[in-house]
Design a protein around this motif. Sequence first.
Motif, PDB file in Angstrom:
ATOM      1  N   TYR A  60      22.885  47.269   6.558  1.00  0.00           N
ATOM      2  CA  TYR A  60      22.179  48.483   6.991  1.00  0.00           C
ATOM      3  C   TYR A  60      22.464  49.644   6.043  1.00  0.00           C
ATOM      4  CZ  TYR A  60      21.304  52.792   9.511  1.00  0.00           C
ATOM      5  OH  TYR A  60      20.893  54.041   9.850  1.00  0.00           O
ATOM      6  N   ASP A  90      25.300  54.870  14.026  1.00  0.00           N
ATOM      7  CA  ASP A  90      24.238  53.973  14.460  1.00  0.00           C
ATOM      8  C   ASP A  90      22.843  54.457  14.098  1.00  0.00           C
ATOM      9  OD1 ASP A  90      24.309  56.146  16.152  1.00  0.00           O
ATOM     10  OD2 ASP A  90      23.679  55.006  17.912  1.00  0.00           O
ATOM     11  N   ARG A  91      22.733  55.584  13.350  1.00  0.00           N
ATOM     12  CA  ARG A  91      21.400  56.109  13.068  1.00  0.00           C
ATOM     13  C   ARG A  91      21.436  57.154  11.953  1.00  0.00           C
ATOM     14  NH1 ARG A  91      19.947  58.505  18.696  1.00  0.00           N
ATOM     15  NH2 ARG A  91      21.113  56.624  19.264  1.00  0.00           N
ATOM     16  N   GLN A  93      19.498  60.739  11.500  1.00  0.00           N
ATOM     17  CA  GLN A  93      18.833  61.636  12.443  1.00  0.00           C
ATOM     18  C   GLN A  93      18.472  62.956  11.780  1.00  0.00           C
ATOM     19  OE1 GLN A  93      21.133  63.602  15.775  1.00  0.00           O
ATOM     20  NE2 GLN A  93      19.921  62.165  16.967  1.00  0.00           N
ATOM     21  N   TYR A 129      13.389  49.611  10.644  1.00  0.00           N
ATOM     22  CA  TYR A 129      14.170  49.964  11.823  1.00  0.00           C
ATOM     23  C   TYR A 129      13.378  50.745  12.874  1.00  0.00           C
ATOM     24  CZ  TYR A 129      17.814  48.551   8.637  1.00  0.00           C
ATOM     25  OH  TYR A 129      18.565  47.829   7.746  1.00  0.00           O
ATOM     26  N   THR A 130      13.917  50.739  14.094  1.00  0.00           N
ATOM     27  CA  THR A 130      13.305  51.437  15.222  1.00  0.00           C
ATOM     28  C   THR A 130      13.425  52.954  15.041  1.00  0.00           C
ATOM     29  OG1 THR A 130      13.816  49.623  16.733  1.00  0.00           O
ATOM     30  CG2 THR A 130      13.409  51.780  17.726  1.00  0.00           C
ATOM     31  N   LEU A 132      13.252  56.585  16.976  1.00  0.00           N
ATOM     32  CA  LEU A 132      13.347  57.229  18.282  1.00  0.00           C
ATOM     33  C   LEU A 132      12.992  58.705  18.141  1.00  0.00           C
ATOM     34  CD1 LEU A 132      14.140  57.126  21.285  1.00  0.00           C
ATOM     35  CD2 LEU A 132      16.491  57.656  20.580  1.00  0.00           C
ATOM     36  N   SER A 206      15.120  59.935  14.946  1.00  0.00           N
ATOM     37  CA  SER A 206      16.256  59.092  14.576  1.00  0.00           C
ATOM     38  C   SER A 206      15.775  57.723  14.144  1.00  0.00           C
ATOM     39  CB  SER A 206      17.221  58.945  15.772  1.00  0.00           C
ATOM     40  OG  SER A 206      17.704  60.193  16.201  1.00  0.00           O
ATOM     41  N   LEU A 208      17.157  54.238  14.037  1.00  0.00           N
ATOM     42  CA  LEU A 208      18.282  53.476  14.578  1.00  0.00           C
ATOM     43  C   LEU A 208      18.644  52.329  13.636  1.00  0.00           C
ATOM     44  CD1 LEU A 208      17.215  53.381  18.327  1.00  0.00           C
ATOM     45  CD2 LEU A 208      18.423  55.160  17.062  1.00  0.00           C
ATOM     46  N   ARG A 209      19.858  51.838  13.750  1.00  0.00           N
ATOM     47  CA  ARG A 209      20.328  50.864  12.778  1.00  0.00           C
ATOM     48  C   ARG A 209      20.034  49.423  13.191  1.00  0.00           C
ATOM     49  NH1 ARG A 209      24.401  47.792  12.420  1.00  0.00           N
ATOM     50  NH2 ARG A 209      25.721  47.427  14.213  1.00  0.00           N
ATOM     51  N   TYR A 210      19.078  49.266  14.088  1.00  0.00           N
ATOM     52  CA  TYR A 210      18.658  47.905  14.441  1.00  0.00           C
ATOM     53  C   TYR A 210      17.136  47.852  14.437  1.00  0.00           C
ATOM     54  CZ  TYR A 210      18.372  50.191  19.009  1.00  0.00           C
ATOM     55  OH  TYR A 210      18.104  51.077  20.016  1.00  0.00           O
TER      56      TYR A 210
END
Length: 211
Positions: A60, A90-91, A93, A129-130, A132, A206, A208-210
């Motif tokens: 990542y 985890d992100r 942002q 990545y997702t 948000l 954001s 996200l890391r997934y």
Amino acid sequence: MIEKLGPVFIERRNQYIWLTIYSDLITNLFLLFLSLYALSYFGPDAIPDAMASMKNRLEYSKKASPWYEDLTRNLKLVSNADAPIVAREDRLQMALPDDVLFSVGAGELKDQDQFVLHSIAQAVKRVPYTVLIEGNTDNQPLRLGSRYASNWELSLARAMSVVDYLIKFEGIAPERLGVAAFGEYHPRFPNDTPAHRAANRRIEISILRYE
């Protein structure tokens, strides 16, 4: 005649410094054995899972680094103390002030070229990545006659406006997007000055890391 001397005092300021070193050693040993115990508690599969998790984090970071640099370079217009870009565990942002995208009290995007959102979208398309989108407001009551019943509804409408733009005009897949609305309840600063209230009125985007 033997002269009697007075008491002799020896300063020993650092005589217990070894205790500091010893306590650090014991603390590190405790953390080591605690980690080993945790791995043994979850069984032999825990070690491969832990290694896989570490590998995912490294991958990542490797993928996100160019994206982060590109985003920062393209968004100097809003990347400042009031609109920071933050790399979290985890992100990645970014917080956009509300007046960049919205008129006062409005939930629809301004009728103008959305350069900021377009720049973000171009960077987002480079990674899988997702994304948000989070809406936030200050704690000031809405104007009389507002179409929204609360700041919470306003923050949701603004977040959804950004999502709709990214889908309709930038072609980002809906399954990559998520929405959250916090109203006045997740402020960055106390709502005690006009500057703080302005900083709290924001859209946070954001990555996200997934996937």
